[in-house]
Write a protein that holds these residues in place. Structure first.
Motif, short mmCIF file in Angstrom:
data_model
loop_
_atom_site.label_atom_id
_atom_site.label_comp_id
_atom_site.label_asym_id
_atom_site.label_seq_id
_atom_site.Cartn_x
_atom_site.Cartn_y
_atom_site.Cartn_z
N LEU A 1 0.80 -1.04 0.12
CA LEU A 1 0.05 0.14 -0.05
C LEU A 1 0.70 1.36 0.09
O LEU A 1 0.47 2.01 -0.72
CB LEU A 1 -0.89 -0.07 1.33
CG LEU A 1 -1.98 -1.19 1.23
CD1 LEU A 1 -2.89 -0.92 2.40
CD2 LEU A 1 -2.98 -1.07 -0.18
N VAL B 1 -4.11 -3.06 -4.59
CA VAL B 1 -4.47 -3.06 -3.42
C VAL B 1 -5.31 -4.31 -3.04
O VAL B 1 -5.62 -4.84 -1.71
CB VAL B 1 -5.49 -1.68 -3.17
CG1 VAL B 1 -6.03 -1.55 -1.90
CG2 VAL B 1 -4.40 -0.55 -3.20
N GLY C 1 -7.83 -3.14 8.28
CA GLY C 1 -7.35 -2.38 6.84
C GLY C 1 -7.33 -1.24 6.84
O GLY C 1 -6.49 -0.44 6.30
N GLY D 1 -4.00 0.93 6.36
CA GLY D 1 -4.17 1.84 5.14
C GLY D 1 -3.56 3.07 5.40
O GLY D 1 -2.95 3.89 4.69
N SER E 1 -0.01 3.25 6.07
CA SER E 1 0.69 3.19 4.53
C SER E 1 0.74 4.64 3.73
O SER E 1 1.77 4.92 3.20
CB SER E 1 0.17 1.83 3.76
OG SER E 1 -0.79 2.02 3.68
N VAL F 1 -8.83 1.78 -0.65
CA VAL F 1 -8.79 0.95 0.54
C VAL F 1 -10.34 0.61 1.26
O VAL F 1 -10.52 -0.52 1.61
CB VAL F 1 -8.14 1.71 1.59
CG1 VAL F 1 -8.17 0.87 2.88
CG2 VAL F 1 -6.44 1.82 1.13
N CYS G 1 -11.78 -2.67 1.85
CA CYS G 1 -11.79 -3.24 2.93
C CYS G 1 -13.60 -3.96 2.97
O CYS G 1 -13.61 -4.79 3.84
CB CYS G 1 -11.99 -2.23 4.00
SG CYS G 1 -10.15 -1.82 4.57
#
Length: 465
Positions: free
Chosen positions: A24, A78, A114, A118, A121, A170, A174
């Motif tokens: 990510l 992703v 997540g 996320g 990252s 993301v 997710c």
């Protein structure tokens, strides 16, 4: 409570989440850096004519269009990152369900994890984009042929655009991953890594032959258009790319039928060492692996062509242009060259990352099979050779297919480069192909080491006991 549990899960699974985090962060860094490329270039010493070229509406339109392409590519990246985590954690989620936690609450934990990873990252990726902005500026300065002065550049507009795109990617990943968990029973989660996939047309020779013929026809149609109608191909680049992806996918599925069948007709080869186990490992995930390999193949092919085109339309024109060639200012071609270089590099790195993540996911599913194999008496050296053979298939087949696609694509680029007076095309193409092969070998070695860690984890401890 769920957020606290998610934080504990992330800390406990740092080794697994490190791969996810790096994926990510890489996506966020490239999204931000491409969006901020105009700000990087504006910080350099440009002439008024060069600034006018960079500010043209036509260039902005082209940059915006290519921004959509890179978002689509990173959406796949992703998605594969989340798929890796989901496969690594299915048994844990099944235990949550057995202990009384219902599906929606289990999926909420996954979504929290997540979003936590996320957010971290994204921050790391944008920070890396800012820290490495002088080196992105160096790439642009080389392509545009302007003086380079290192400087850290932060673009507020690019930060906000990247934040929006990244958050959307993301969030979708997710939600889709959480839906898979919430709709699965504990038994399905526990046995997810034991069920082999069924190939389309398995047991029906006519369907297998139809896939082979269909894939060959689609790929041949794309190649014929590239060579005979290059203008049509360039005008409809994305549709033809999807056709090439579909054709490559069908051909890879056909290989998944034909090669194991050929090996079984030669018992001396099939029963040698762990060959039969290796073949069954590849067949167990042949359907999903064929799509991943086809995607990697097309991304590699596009990446090589775009990098070579980027070099030809920037450095090649600047260094090879001759008087009377009809090119008054090679700088006007440099923006196209930069787009080709940046997206080419992004596609190449994305292809390798997708392939590595896909193999790490397969390793997570295959851990129990290797434990059974060890209990039956296979030593680490034999299992290591089997793993290397599997990875050689997954890395070698897409690379070979990409080189075949590039043999056609680079022919078109060579003609275009010749038409605009670009010099040194052969050296650029050869260096790019060689570089891709070297990087694929490095990714192969890194992926093998990480897959070996996943598969053989705890072996030493169990032997000591």
């Amino acid at each position: 409570m769920y957020l606290k549990l998610a934080l504990g899960n992330v800390r406990r699974s740092l080794k697994d989440y490190s791969v996810f985090f790096a994926t990510l962060a890489f996506a966020a860094c490239l999204l931000y850096s491409f969006s901020a490329s105009g700000d990087y270039l504006a910080a350099m010493a440009l002439t008024e004519r060069q600034r006018a070229t960079l500010g043209s509406q036509q260039l902005n339109t082209v940059m915006s269009a290519f921004s959509v392409f890179v978002v689509i590519v990173f959406a796949f990246l992703v998605s594969y990152g989340f798929r890796f985590i989901l496969r690594r954690r299915k048994r844990e989620f099944a235990l949550y369900a057995i202990l009384g936690m219902d599906g929606p609450h289990v999926s909420r934990i996954l979504r929290y994890e997540g979003f936590l990873v996320g957010a971290a990252s994204f921050a790391a990726g944008v920070a890396a984009g800012v820290v490495f902005s002088p080196y992105f500026m160096l790439l642009e300065a080389y392509v545009f042929g302007v003086a380079w002065a290192p400087a850290l550049v932060f673009s507020t507009g690019s930060f906000l655009w990247t934040l929006g795109c990244f958050a959307a990617l993301v969030a979708v990943a997710c939600v889709s991953s959480g839906r898979v968990v919430s709709r699965s029973t504990p038994a399905a989660l526990f046995s997810a890594d034991r069920r082999p996939e069924r190939l389309l047309g398995e047991g029906r020779p006519w369907a297998q032959r139809l896939q082979l013929v269909g894939g060959a026809v689609l790929v041949a149609a794309v190649w014929a258009t590239v060579l005979l109608q290059p203008g049509m191909f360039l005008a409809m680049l994305l549709p033809f790319g999807l056709v090439a992806l579909a054709g490559t996918y069908l051909l890879f599925r056909s290989l998944a039928h034909c090669v194991p069948a050929w090996l079984r007709r030669h018992p001396r080869r099939y029963l040698s060492g762990l060959t039969c186990f290796t073949v069954r490992q590849v067949e167990a995930k042949a359907s999903s692996s064929a799509m991943a390999m086809a995607m990697v193949c097309v991304l590699l092919a596009c990446g090589v062509c775009m990098v070579v085109a980027g070099l030809a339309f920037s450095v090649g024109i600047r260094d090879g242009v001759a008087p009377g060639a009809g090119i008054s200012d090679p700088f006007t071609w440099a923006p196209i060259g930069f787009i080709g270089l940046f997206y080419g590099i992004a596609f190449l790195l994305s292809a390798m990352a997708v392939l590595a993540l896909q193999q790490l996911s397969e390793a997570a599913d295959s851990a129990i099979r290797y434990r059974v194999l060890a209990d039956l008496g296979a030593d680490d050296a034999m299992m290591g050779r089997s793993l290397r053979s599997q990875l050689a298939v997954y890395f070698g087949v897409p690379l070979a297919g990409a080189l075949l696609h590039d043999a056609v694509g680079l022919t078109l680029i060579a003609l275009l480069a010749m038409g605009v007076g670009a010099g040194g095309f052969g050296a650029m193409a050869g260096a790019t192909v060689a570089g891709v092969v070297v990087f694929m070998a490095l990714y192969y070695a890194v992926t093998y080491a990480e897959c070996r860690r996943i598969l053989f984890a705890g072996r030493a401890a169990r032997r000591e006991v």
